[in-house]
Design an enzyme around this catalytic site. Structure first.
Site: not given
Length: 212
Positions: A8, A12, A68, A167-169, A194
Site C-alpha cells: 500500500n 512504490k 522485500d 530508512g537508511y538513506d 536497488h
C-alpha cells in the site's frame, strides 16, 4: 490486464505504474480489500517476497508480485539484512526494552552507527527482490514463480546527511557518488537504486508477458 502489487506504499505503486503505462492495471492491497498483516517469516529476501505474493495469490486468486528489501553490512556479517526495518526494536526487545517501535528509521540508523563505531570496513549494499506469481493455463493450482533482484553497492558514512528518502538513506553513500541517497533526492536516486533496478527487470517481464 490486472495484477496486484502486494503493498500500500503509494511511492512504490506510482513508480511501477509509470513504468508499465496504461495497458497493465496495477492494484494495491487496499484495492482488492486485503487489510491483513501478511506474515514475513522467511530467512531471506526471496522467501519473504514469495510469502507475500503467495498469500495474495492463494486468498484472492489473482496474479501478484511482492518485494522485500534489506541493507547488508559486511562488518556486521550482513546485518541488519532481512530485519532492516525492525533492527532497533528487535535489539531493544533482547535487552528487555519494548519502548522502541518497529520501523523507527532514526533508531535503526543510530544502532547501525553505534555497531560500526571504530570500524574501518564500512562496505554495504542495498538489495531488493521481487517475487512474481502468475496463473498458468487458467488453472489456479498451476502457477509460475519468478524472482527479480536489484542491488547497489556503497558504504555507511559516520553521520547522517540529507533530508530526502527514507530508512537508511541518510547514511548510505552509493559507490561512485559523493551524495547519500538522502542528499540526491528521489529522482536521482531512482535512476540507480536497488529497487529501481529490480523494478526495471520486473516491468520488462510484465510487459513481455501481458502486452502480447
Amino acid at each position: 490486464m490486472k495484477i496486484v502489487f502486494a503493498t500500500n506504499n503509494q511511492h512504490k505503486l506510482e513508480e511501477v505504474r509509470q513504468i508499465l503505462g496504461q495497458q497493465i492495471e496495477v492494484l494495491s492491497l487496499a484495492d482488492i480489500g486485503c487489510h491483513e498483516d501478511i506474515p514475513e517469516r522467511g530467512s531471506s529476501l526471496m522467501e519473504n517476497a514469495a510469502m507475500k505474493a503467495k498469500y495474495v495469490y492463494d486468498h484472492y486468486h489473482i496474479d501478484c508480485f511482492a518485494d522485500d528489501t534489506g541493507l547488508f553490512v559486511d562488518a556486521l556479517d550482513g546485518e541488519p539484512g532481512i530485519y532492516s526495518a525492525r533492527y532497533a526494536s528487535m535489539n531493544a526487545e533482547k535487552e528487555g526494552n519494548t519502548a522502541v517501535a518497529s520501523h523507527d528509521s532514526k533508531a535503526n540508523m543510530d544502532l547501525l552507527l553505534k555497531k560500526l563505531a571504530g570500524s574501518d570496513n564500512r562496505k554495504a549494499r542495498f538489495v531488493t527482490v521481487f517475487a512474481l506469481i502468475r496463473m498458468l493455463h487458467g488453472m489456479e493450482c498451476v502457477y509460475s514463480l519468478q524472482f527479480f533482484r536489484g542491488a547497489v553497492e556503497g558504504e555507511i558514512i559516520s553521520e547522517p546527511r540529507g533530508e530526502e528518502g527514507f530508512g537508511y538513506d541518510p547514511v548510505f553513500l552509493p559507490e561512485g557518488y559523493t551524495q547519500t541517497f538522502a542528499e540526491m533526492g528521489e529522482e536521482e536516486k531512482n535512476k540507480i537504486s536497488h529497487r529501481a533496478r529490480a523494478t526495471a527487470k520486473l516491468c520488462s517481464e510484465l510487459r513481455a508477458k501481458y502486452n502480447k
